[in-house]
Design a protein around this motif. Structure first.
Motif, PDB file in Angstrom:
ATOM      1  N   MET A  24     -15.788  -3.949  27.382  1.00  0.00           N
ATOM      2  CA  MET A  24     -14.344  -4.194  27.465  1.00  0.00           C
ATOM      3  C   MET A  24     -13.774  -3.603  28.756  1.00  0.00           C
ATOM      4  O   MET A  24     -13.057  -4.279  29.498  1.00  0.00           O
ATOM      5  N   LEU A 222      -0.579  -9.018  22.026  1.00  0.00           N
ATOM      6  CA  LEU A 222      -1.964  -9.302  22.395  1.00  0.00           C
ATOM      7  C   LEU A 222      -2.490 -10.520  21.634  1.00  0.00           C
ATOM      8  O   LEU A 222      -3.127 -11.403  22.208  1.00  0.00           O
ATOM      9  N   ALA A 223      -2.194 -10.563  20.332  1.00  0.00           N
ATOM     10  CA  ALA A 223      -2.640 -11.701  19.509  1.00  0.00           C
ATOM     11  C   ALA A 223      -2.025 -12.995  20.024  1.00  0.00           C
ATOM     12  O   ALA A 223      -2.679 -14.041  20.046  1.00  0.00           O
ATOM     13  N   MET A 226      -3.648 -14.103  23.241  1.00  0.00           N
ATOM     14  CA  MET A 226      -4.974 -14.646  22.987  1.00  0.00           C
ATOM     15  C   MET A 226      -4.920 -16.163  22.776  1.00  0.00           C
ATOM     16  O   MET A 226      -5.828 -16.874  23.181  1.00  0.00           O
ATOM     17  N   HIS A 229      -4.893 -17.656  26.186  1.00  0.00           N
ATOM     18  CA  HIS A 229      -5.901 -17.214  27.147  1.00  0.00           C
ATOM     19  C   HIS A 229      -7.275 -17.068  26.520  1.00  0.00           C
ATOM     20  O   HIS A 229      -7.978 -16.090  26.764  1.00  0.00           O
ATOM     21  N   THR A 230      -7.666 -18.041  25.676  1.00  0.00           N
ATOM     22  CA  THR A 230      -8.979 -17.931  25.030  1.00  0.00           C
ATOM     23  C   THR A 230     -10.120 -17.957  26.040  1.00  0.00           C
ATOM     24  O   THR A 230     -11.218 -17.531  25.750  1.00  0.00           O
ATOM     25  N   ASP A 232      -9.984 -16.538  29.117  1.00  0.00           N
ATOM     26  CA  ASP A 232      -9.802 -15.502  30.135  1.00  0.00           C
ATOM     27  C   ASP A 232     -10.200 -14.118  29.619  1.00  0.00           C
ATOM     28  O   ASP A 232      -9.345 -13.267  29.411  1.00  0.00           O
ATOM     29  N   PRO A 233     -11.500 -13.899  29.408  1.00  0.00           N
ATOM     30  CA  PRO A 233     -11.908 -12.595  28.850  1.00  0.00           C
ATOM     31  C   PRO A 233     -11.439 -11.421  29.710  1.00  0.00           C
ATOM     32  O   PRO A 233     -11.063 -10.386  29.160  1.00  0.00           O
ATOM     33  N   MET A 236      -7.831 -10.622  28.877  1.00  0.00           N
ATOM     34  CA  MET A 236      -7.722 -10.134  27.499  1.00  0.00           C
ATOM     35  C   MET A 236      -8.327  -8.743  27.351  1.00  0.00           C
ATOM     36  O   MET A 236      -7.835  -7.928  26.573  1.00  0.00           O
ATOM     37  N   MET A 237      -9.391  -8.467  28.112  1.00  0.00           N
ATOM     38  CA  MET A 237      -9.995  -7.134  28.032  1.00  0.00           C
ATOM     39  C   MET A 237      -9.059  -6.087  28.628  1.00  0.00           C
ATOM     40  O   MET A 237      -8.949  -4.983  28.110  1.00  0.00           O
ATOM     41  N   SER A 240      -6.640  -5.374  25.980  1.00  0.00           N
ATOM     42  CA  SER A 240      -7.232  -4.548  24.935  1.00  0.00           C
ATOM     43  C   SER A 240      -7.321  -3.091  25.374  1.00  0.00           C
ATOM     44  O   SER A 240      -7.057  -2.182  24.583  1.00  0.00           O
ATOM     45  N   THR A 243      -4.010  -1.475  25.066  1.00  0.00           N
ATOM     46  CA  THR A 243      -3.643  -1.253  23.666  1.00  0.00           C
ATOM     47  C   THR A 243      -4.411  -0.084  23.054  1.00  0.00           C
ATOM     48  O   THR A 243      -3.856   0.724  22.309  1.00  0.00           O
TER      49      THR A 243
END
Lengths: 269, 298
Positions: A24, A222-223, A226, A229-230, A232-233, A236-237, A240, A243
Motif C-alpha cells: 500500500m 474513500l469508498a 473507489m 477510480h477502480t 487507479d491503485p 487509491m493507495m 488508504s 486514512t
C-alpha cells in the motif's frame, strides 16, 4: 533447532501479515499506472508524491480528513464525560435496582447496531440533523461498553478514599473530578483510544447519515472515490495511507492502553 | 440521618451522574430498537417517508415476504457461509499465534505481537480497498505468489466460487490479532504447575494441549467465539467495497441486503424485518454458545 524453526516461522508470518501495508505504502508513491504491472513491484522505481498532490488539491480530501478528525475528537470527549459519570455511579453509589439495571445494559450489548439505524435515521431526519455533524455525534454520546469498562476499573478504588474526602467536605462532583478521574486515568486513556479509533474507522452509519461530499468522513469519501477510480491503485493507495496513518500512529503511541483494554473487556461477561 | 435517608440521597445523586449517559442510550438506542420492531410490522416505504399517514400495519407480511424472497435466502446463506468459514479459521489462527507467542523460548515477543495486531486497528474500508488490488487477477500480489509455485491465476473477486473465500481470507487477516490478545491473556492465567505435573507423568506436548490448555481455555474460547460470531454476522463493508455483493450475488450479506432495501430503495418496513432476523440469529447463536459452555465446564 526448535527455537530457530519457531522464529523463522514467526518472521515469515509477520512479513506476510504486514505485506499488504508495505505494498500500500509503496504503491502510493508510484506514478499513474506503475502499480498495474506484472510482476507486482514492492518498491517504486521512481518515487513521486503526485498521488498525494491530486488527493489534496484536485479531490479536496483535506476536508474529509478534517471531518474525520473533528468528529472523532468530539465523540471521544463527550462520550468520555458521559461514560465516566455513569461508570462511577455504577461502581460506587448505592441505589435501588443497580445490579439489575447494569446487567440489563450489559445483556443488551448483543443487539446489533444495525437494528437501530432505520429509526435513528428517521428520528434525526425529522429533527433536521441528517447530513450534519450531529448525525454522527448524537448516537455516540454514550455507550454501554464504555460504561462497563470504567465501572470495572473504578470499582477497585478504595471506599476509604471517598469517605475521607466526604469528611473533608468535598461534594460528590468534586470527588468525581479530583479523585475518581485522576485515578481512572489509565482506563480513560484506553476508552478514549477505543472511541477515537472506532469513530474514525466507522463506515456504515456515516455512509447512511451523511449525504454531502463536504461532510463525508475519510472512509466514506474513500469508498466513493473507489467507484470512480477502480483502475487507479496508486491514487487509491495514497487515499488508504492517509486514512490509516492517523489511527496507526495514535495506536503505536498508546498500544499498551489498547491491549490492556481488550483484556479488561474480556473479563466477566 | 437514618440509613434510609442516606440511601435516598445517594439515589438522587446517582441519578444525576447516570442521567446524561442513560438518557442518551435510552433515546438513541433503546427507543430505536423498539421503533424498529414496530416498523417491521408496517409497510413503511418511500411514500411514507414524506407523509407518515401513509403507513399501515400489515402484521407479519414483511416476515412472510422474506420467507419467499430468494435474494434474502441468498444473503442468509452467504452470511452463514462466511461465519462458518471465517469464525473457526480465525479462532484457530489466533489460538495458534497465541500459543506460539506464549512459548518461553520466543524472543522479541512484543514485536511479533505488534505485527500480528496491526491489521486490527486499521480502517476496514481502507484495507478492503488495498485487498481489492491485492486480489487483482492480473497484477495482484496473491496471484503472483501463487504463480511462483505453479498455480494458474484465480479471478478472486470475479468468480462466484472464489469471492466469498477471498473475503473470508481478508477478514481472518484483519481480525485474528484481536482474539490472539485475548487468548494470550487466557494462556497466562493457566497455572504452570499443571504443565509441570503433566511433564513428570510423561505427557507429550500434544497431550498437554488437549488435556490442560484446551479445557483451561474453555471460558476464553467461549468469549472469543461469541464476539467473533456477533461481529462476523454483521459483515458489510468488505463486500460493499470489494464486490458490491457480487458476482451473481455470491457475497451479498444480510446487513448489505438490509442496507439496500432500507437506504437504497427506502423499503424501511421490509428492511426493519431483515434487521430483526439478524438480531434473532445473533440471539440464538449466543444462547447456543452459553448452552455449550454449561455442558463443558464442570
Amino acid at each position: 533447532m526448535k527455537r530457530i524453526f519457531i522464529h523463522i516461522f514467526l518472521i515469515i508470518t509477520s512479513i506476510i501479515t504486514l505485506s499488504p501495508f508495505v505494498w500500500m505504502i509503496s504503491a502510493s508513491f508510484m506514478a499513474d499506472g506503475h502499480a498495474n504491472v506484472y510482476p507486482p513491484r514492492f518498491f517504486p522505481d521512481e518515487f513521486t508524491l503526485v498521488q498525494y498532490e491530486s488527493l489534496f488539491s484536485r479531490l479536496n480530501v483535506s476536508v474529509n480528513f478534517f471531518n474525520s478528525l473533528l468528529l472523532s475528537l468530539t465523540v471521544t470527549v463527550v462520550s468520555l464525560l458521559f461514560n465516566s459519570l455513569a461508570g462511577y455511579a455504577f461502581a460506587k453509589f448505592k441505589f435501588r435496582m443497580k445490579d439489575k439495571l447494569f446487567n440489563f445494559l450489559l445483556s443488551s450489548m448483543i443487539i446489533p447496531a444495525q437494528v437501530t439505524m432505520l429509526p435513528l435515521f428517521l428520528m434525526l431526519k425529522s429533527m433536521g440533523l441528517i447530513n450534519t455533524y450531529f448525525a454522527i455525534i448524537i448516537p455516540g454520546l454514550a455507550n454501554i461498553f464504555g460504561i462497563f469498562l470504567i465501572r470495572q476499573y473504578a470499582i477497585s478504588i478504595p471506599d476509604s478514599l471517598i469517605e475521607s474526602a466526604k469528611i473533608d467536605g468535598a461534594t460528590d462532583f468534586q470527588i468525581y473530578r479530583r479523585i475518581i478521574l485522576p485515578l481512572c486515568m489509565p482506563i480513560l486513556i484506553t476508552l478514549a483510544l477505543f472511541t477515537f479509533m472506532g469513530t474514525w474507522n466507522d463506515f456504515m452509519w456515516p455512509l447512511i447519515a451523511l449525504t454531502d461530499n463536504s461532510l463525508y468522513t475519510l472512509p466514506v469519501a474513500l469508498a466513493n472515490l473507489m467507484l470512480e477510480h477502480t483502475k487507479d491503485p496508486e491514487l487509491m493507495m495514497a487515499g488508504s495511507v492517509i486514512t490509516i496513518l492517523p489511527v496507526l500512529i495514535v495506536f503505536l503511541f498508546l498500544q499498551r492502553y489498547y491491549i490492556s483494554g481488550i483484556m479488561t473487556g474480556s473479563i466477566k461477561e | 440521618m437514618t440509613k434510609m435517608n442516606i440511601n435516598s440521597e445517594q439515589s438522587r445523586i446517582a441519578l444525576l451522574f447516570l442521567s446524561p449517559a442513560l438518557l442518551s442510550i435510552f433515546v438513541f438506542f433503546f427507543i430505536p430498537v423498539i421503533a424498529a420492531f414496530i416498523i417491521s410490522f408496517t409497510d413503511f416505504d418511500i411514500y411514507s417517508l414524506g407523509d407518515y399517514s401513509n403507513i399501515t400495519f400489515i402484521g407479519f407480511k414483511n416476515y412472510i415476504r422474506l420467507f419467499n424472497d430468494e435474494l434474502f435466502w441468498v444473503s442468509l446463506k452467504n452470511t452463514f457461509l462466511f461465519v462458518v468459514m471465517a469464525g473457526p479459521l480465525s479462532i484457530a489462527v489466533s489460538l495458534s499465534a497465541a500459543i506460539l507467542l506464549n512459548s518461553k523460548i520466543v524472543k522479541l515477543k512484543s514485536l511479533f505481537r505488534l505485527s500480528y495486531f496491526i491489521p486490527v486497528v486499521t480502517t476496514l474500508v481502507a484495507v478492503a480497498i488495498v485487498w481489492r488490488f491485492i486480489y487483482h487477477p492480473k497484477f495482484g500480489i496473491i496471484n503472483y505468489v501463487l504463480g511462483l509455485i505453479g498455480i494458474s491465476p484465480i479471478d478472486w473477486l470475479g468468480d462466484p466460487n472464489w469471492a466469498m473465500p477471498a473475503i473470508v481470507l481478508m477478514a481472518v487477516w484483519k481480525n485474528f490479532g484481536y482474539n490472539m490478545i485475548i487468548f494470550l491473556a487466557g494462556l497466562q492465567n493457566i497455572p504452570t504447575h499443571l504443565y509441570e505435573a503433566a511433564e513428570i507423568e510423561g505427557a507429550n506436548s500434544f497431550q498437554q494441549f488437549k488435556s490442560i490448555t484446551l479445557p483451561m481455555l474453555a471460558p476464553t474460547t467461549l468469549f472469543v467465539g461469541l464476539i467473533t460470531m456477533i461481529g462476523f454476522f454483521q459483515l458489510f463493508a468488505e463486500p460493499y467495497i470489494m464486490t458490491q455483493g457480487g458476482p451473481l450475488n455470491s457475497t451479498i450479506s444480510i446487513v448489505h441486503y438490509m442496507y439496500q432495501e432500507g437506504f437504497r430503495w427506502w423499503n424501511m418496513g421490509y428492511s426493519a424485518s431483515i434487521a430483526f432476523i439478524l438480531f434473532f440469529i445473533i440471539f440464538i447463536g449466543t444462547l447456543i454458545q452459553f448452552k455449550l459452555k454449561k455442558n463443558h465446564t464442570i
